[in-house]
Design a protein around this motif. Sequence first.
Motif, PDB file in Angstrom:
ATOM      1  N   GLN A  82     -13.245 -18.030  17.526  1.00 50.89           N
ATOM      2  CA  GLN A  82     -14.196 -17.798  18.605  1.00 50.89           C
ATOM      3  C   GLN A  82     -15.305 -16.838  18.165  1.00 50.89           C
ATOM      4  OE1 GLN A  82     -11.897 -16.395  21.922  1.00 50.89           O
ATOM      5  NE2 GLN A  82     -11.022 -18.416  22.389  1.00 50.89           N
ATOM      6  N   PHE A  83     -14.921 -15.824  17.405  1.00 50.32           N
ATOM      7  CA  PHE A  83     -15.913 -14.858  16.910  1.00 50.32           C
ATOM      8  C   PHE A  83     -16.902 -15.536  15.972  1.00 50.32           C
ATOM      9  CE2 PHE A  83     -16.951 -11.842  13.417  1.00 50.32           C
ATOM     10  CZ  PHE A  83     -17.785 -10.993  14.140  1.00 50.32           C
ATOM     11  N   TYR A  84     -16.408 -16.383  15.062  1.00 49.23           N
ATOM     12  CA  TYR A  84     -17.310 -17.086  14.138  1.00 49.23           C
ATOM     13  C   TYR A  84     -18.241 -18.034  14.894  1.00 49.23           C
ATOM     14  CZ  TYR A  84     -14.611 -15.448  10.092  1.00 49.23           C
ATOM     15  OH  TYR A  84     -14.026 -14.680   9.131  1.00 49.23           O
ATOM     16  N   GLU A  85     -17.702 -18.723  15.896  1.00 49.65           N
ATOM     17  CA  GLU A  85     -18.546 -19.650  16.667  1.00 49.65           C
ATOM     18  C   GLU A  85     -19.645 -18.898  17.403  1.00 49.65           C
ATOM     19  OE1 GLU A  85     -15.853 -21.773  19.104  1.00 49.65           O
ATOM     20  OE2 GLU A  85     -14.942 -22.909  17.456  1.00 49.65           O
ATOM     21  N   GLN A  86     -19.334 -17.712  17.912  1.00 45.53           N
ATOM     22  CA  GLN A  86     -20.359 -16.897  18.574  1.00 45.53           C
ATOM     23  C   GLN A  86     -21.448 -16.474  17.582  1.00 45.53           C
ATOM     24  OE1 GLN A  86     -18.329 -13.623  20.445  1.00 45.53           O
ATOM     25  NE2 GLN A  86     -17.191 -14.941  21.873  1.00 45.53           N
ATOM     26  N   GLN A 144     -18.524 -30.804   9.105  1.00 47.76           N
ATOM     27  CA  GLN A 144     -17.977 -31.421   7.899  1.00 47.76           C
ATOM     28  C   GLN A 144     -16.664 -30.761   7.451  1.00 47.76           C
ATOM     29  OE1 GLN A 144     -21.209 -31.065   5.125  1.00 47.76           O
ATOM     30  NE2 GLN A 144     -22.274 -32.894   5.874  1.00 47.76           N
ATOM     31  N   LEU A 145     -16.616 -29.435   7.522  1.00 52.42           N
ATOM     32  CA  LEU A 145     -15.449 -28.700   7.016  1.00 52.42           C
ATOM     33  C   LEU A 145     -14.459 -28.323   8.106  1.00 52.42           C
ATOM     34  CD1 LEU A 145     -17.246 -26.326   4.450  1.00 52.42           C
ATOM     35  CD2 LEU A 145     -16.170 -28.548   4.032  1.00 52.42           C
ATOM     36  N   GLN A 146     -14.761 -28.648   9.339  1.00 54.50           N
ATOM     37  CA  GLN A 146     -13.860 -28.406  10.473  1.00 54.50           C
ATOM     38  C   GLN A 146     -13.582 -26.927  10.721  1.00 54.50           C
ATOM     39  OE1 GLN A 146     -13.021 -31.098  12.391  1.00 54.50           O
ATOM     40  NE2 GLN A 146     -14.338 -32.187  10.935  1.00 54.50           N
ATOM     41  N   GLN A 147     -14.499 -26.051  10.290  1.00 52.50           N
ATOM     42  CA  GLN A 147     -14.363 -24.624  10.573  1.00 52.50           C
ATOM     43  C   GLN A 147     -15.711 -23.950  10.374  1.00 52.50           C
ATOM     44  OE1 GLN A 147     -12.631 -23.322   6.129  1.00 52.50           O
ATOM     45  NE2 GLN A 147     -11.442 -22.938   7.958  1.00 52.50           N
ATOM     46  N   ALA A 148     -15.947 -22.914  11.185  1.00 54.06           N
ATOM     47  CA  ALA A 148     -17.197 -22.173  11.079  1.00 54.06           C
ATOM     48  C   ALA A 148     -17.223 -21.380   9.779  1.00 54.06           C
ATOM     49  CB  ALA A 148     -17.338 -21.224  12.277  1.00 54.06           C
ATOM     50  N   PHE A 149     -18.397 -21.334   9.162  1.00 59.29           N
ATOM     51  CA  PHE A 149     -18.577 -20.651   7.882  1.00 59.29           C
ATOM     52  C   PHE A 149     -17.564 -21.143   6.844  1.00 59.29           C
ATOM     53  CE2 PHE A 149     -20.002 -17.612  11.140  1.00 59.29           C
ATOM     54  CZ  PHE A 149     -21.312 -17.420  10.744  1.00 59.29           C
ATOM     55  N   GLY A 150     -17.273 -22.443   6.896  1.00 61.12           N
ATOM     56  CA  GLY A 150     -16.248 -22.995   6.011  1.00 61.12           C
ATOM     57  C   GLY A 150     -16.572 -22.832   4.549  1.00 61.12           C
ATOM     58  N   GLY A 151     -17.834 -23.028   4.174  1.00 61.07           N
ATOM     59  CA  GLY A 151     -18.209 -22.907   2.766  1.00 61.07           C
ATOM     60  C   GLY A 151     -17.986 -21.500   2.239  1.00 61.07           C
ATOM     61  N   ALA A 152     -18.442 -20.492   3.026  1.00 73.09           N
ATOM     62  CA  ALA A 152     -18.289 -19.099   2.599  1.00 73.09           C
ATOM     63  C   ALA A 152     -16.812 -18.709   2.536  1.00 73.09           C
ATOM     64  CB  ALA A 152     -19.031 -18.179   3.561  1.00 73.09           C
ATOM     65  N   ARG A 153     -16.022 -19.147   3.511  1.00 70.93           N
ATOM     66  CA  ARG A 153     -14.590 -18.787   3.540  1.00 70.93           C
ATOM     67  C   ARG A 153     -13.833 -19.423   2.375  1.00 70.93           C
ATOM     68  NH1 ARG A 153     -13.467 -20.120   9.795  1.00 70.93           N
ATOM     69  NH2 ARG A 153     -11.279 -19.718   9.254  1.00 70.93           N
ATOM     70  N   GLN A 154     -14.152 -20.694   2.093  1.00 71.08           N
ATOM     71  CA  GLN A 154     -13.495 -21.353   0.964  1.00 71.08           C
ATOM     72  C   GLN A 154     -13.893 -20.704  -0.359  1.00 71.08           C
ATOM     73  OE1 GLN A 154     -14.163 -25.575   1.129  1.00 71.08           O
ATOM     74  NE2 GLN A 154     -13.251 -25.790   3.173  1.00 71.08           N
ATOM     75  N   HIS A 155     -15.171 -20.307  -0.459  1.00 69.26           N
ATOM     76  CA  HIS A 155     -15.621 -19.644  -1.683  1.00 69.26           C
ATOM     77  C   HIS A 155     -14.896 -18.316  -1.880  1.00 69.26           C
ATOM     78  CE1 HIS A 155     -18.250 -18.142  -4.842  1.00 69.26           C
ATOM     79  NE2 HIS A 155     -18.435 -17.051  -4.115  1.00 69.26           N
ATOM     80  N   LEU A 156     -14.769 -17.528  -0.796  1.00 69.68           N
ATOM     81  CA  LEU A 156     -14.073 -16.242  -0.896  1.00 69.68           C
ATOM     82  C   LEU A 156     -12.611 -16.427  -1.292  1.00 69.68           C
ATOM     83  CD1 LEU A 156     -15.523 -14.264   2.163  1.00 69.68           C
ATOM     84  CD2 LEU A 156     -15.832 -13.733  -0.251  1.00 69.68           C
ATOM     85  N   THR A 162     -27.208 -17.376  15.653  1.00 66.82           N
ATOM     86  CA  THR A 162     -28.043 -17.544  14.470  1.00 66.82           C
ATOM     87  C   THR A 162     -29.257 -18.408  14.809  1.00 66.82           C
ATOM     88  OG1 THR A 162     -26.074 -17.407  13.065  1.00 66.82           O
ATOM     89  CG2 THR A 162     -28.068 -18.304  12.064  1.00 66.82           C
ATOM     90  N   LEU A 163     -30.427 -18.032  14.257  1.00 66.84           N
ATOM     91  CA  LEU A 163     -31.655 -18.766  14.544  1.00 66.84           C
ATOM     92  C   LEU A 163     -31.751 -20.005  13.665  1.00 66.84           C
ATOM     93  CD1 LEU A 163     -34.143 -15.731  14.729  1.00 66.84           C
ATOM     94  CD2 LEU A 163     -32.995 -16.920  16.623  1.00 66.84           C
ATOM     95  N   SER A 164     -32.444 -21.006  14.163  1.00 69.71           N
ATOM     96  CA  SER A 164     -32.703 -22.225  13.381  1.00 69.71           C
ATOM     97  C   SER A 164     -33.768 -21.907  12.334  1.00 69.71           C
ATOM     98  CB  SER A 164     -33.181 -23.348  14.298  1.00 69.71           C
ATOM     99  OG  SER A 164     -32.162 -23.717  15.185  1.00 69.71           O
ATOM    100  N   PRO A 165     -33.812 -22.644  11.228  1.00 65.20           N
ATOM    101  CA  PRO A 165     -33.005 -23.838  10.887  1.00 65.20           C
ATOM    102  C   PRO A 165     -31.630 -23.486  10.275  1.00 65.20           C
ATOM    103  CG  PRO A 165     -34.602 -23.432   9.158  1.00 65.20           C
ATOM    104  CD  PRO A 165     -34.863 -22.375  10.195  1.00 65.20           C
ATOM    105  N   HIS A 166     -31.381 -22.183  10.055  1.00 66.12           N
ATOM    106  CA  HIS A 166     -30.097 -21.789   9.460  1.00 66.12           C
ATOM    107  C   HIS A 166     -28.940 -22.200  10.372  1.00 66.12           C
ATOM    108  CE1 HIS A 166     -27.367 -19.790   6.872  1.00 66.12           C
ATOM    109  NE2 HIS A 166     -27.168 -18.707   7.618  1.00 66.12           N
ATOM    110  N   ARG A 167     -29.164 -22.112  11.678  1.00 66.49           N
ATOM    111  CA  ARG A 167     -28.093 -22.481  12.613  1.00 66.49           C
ATOM    112  C   ARG A 167     -27.750 -23.960  12.487  1.00 66.49           C
ATOM    113  NH1 ARG A 167     -28.558 -22.044  19.250  1.00 66.49           N
ATOM    114  NH2 ARG A 167     -26.824 -23.464  19.702  1.00 66.49           N
ATOM    115  N   ALA A 168     -28.766 -24.803  12.358  1.00 64.94           N
ATOM    116  CA  ALA A 168     -28.519 -26.241  12.242  1.00 64.94           C
ATOM    117  C   ALA A 168     -27.696 -26.547  10.985  1.00 64.94           C
ATOM    118  CB  ALA A 168     -29.840 -27.003  12.217  1.00 64.94           C
TER     119      ALA A 168
END
Length: 330
Positions: A16-20, A39-51, A25-31
């Motif tokens: 819920q915190f990540y979705e908020q 695609q990854l079924q989770q917010a900030f999925g790319g950053a979390r998987q990288h970490l 976040t402002l567009s176009p970054h939000r989009a």
Amino acid sequence: VTLSTLLPKIAQYRDQFYEQLVQRTLSPHRARLEQEMSQLQQAFGGARQHLNSELARHRATQLEHVHLAKFFARIGHLEAASRQVLVVPVASARLSCRVDCLLAEGQQALQAANLDRAISIPAEMRELLDRGIECGAFVDPWNILGFDCQFSLFPAPENSVFDHRVDEFLELTERMLAFHSQLWGELAALNRQDLCPEIDRQFHDLAQWLRQFAAHEVSHVEYADPQSVYQSARHVVEALRHWHEGGAAAGDLGFWSQYAEMFTAPKAYALVIEALLERRDFVSLMSLLIHWLSQAEEVRLERGDSSFHRLTLKWILTLSQPQPKPASEE
């Protein structure tokens, strides 16, 4: 409350915190973030998987350095071991490797007959062991009996896992006891009665200190009673002293037969056999190996670092090597 009921709630709050954050976040970054989330079924999925990937890689690299350090230490390359372990900023790895280095240095000192250096090793190892326990680098030995070798992730009993640090602590202290036994036996075989009282005191103190934690009473832990290890070494040292006083004759089967009652533990056999191997007394050694085998129902053939099979193989390999010629014949 258990972990199985608590963690889903924490995960829900996190999502819920990540979705908020995405919503603010402002567009176009939000989009772009919303597309990634679909695609990854989770917010900030790319950053979390990288970490997660970076943390796993970092841990794997540290483990490589730790295992290399231990390997170098055990084969006697102390400088290489120190270089490897200094890469890892973890106190447990550094202290454990330093004890391994001291054990290897002690073996080298014994092989070089540098007894003054060898007898100083036990005190240095004990100091490192005490420091490691005090600072948390090594497991608290009371946890072995108190928590049955379990590490509690949460108060509920089912949320505990086996504490692998216990195995590391027991293996390390077994090797320390073995070194005390070997050093004491070597001093007795060389008739260095001036140094024997000091190693006797250090060995007895270490055995008494370890015994209070009762690791040998925990059913699923393979650990010899430290006091029994000390007593076995004491009996062997006494026999080796008499052996030396009697002239240390090779192949004297009658001498060892009168001490047959002292062979009540694998460590006792191992200490005498190692001493006889050093002096190439293959006749007495073979008799002791057969005697040990005949007592297999009462005295285990393997316990800790004392192994009938390993010593038999070492005997065969030593016997097959040509005996060096005396200097007068060269």
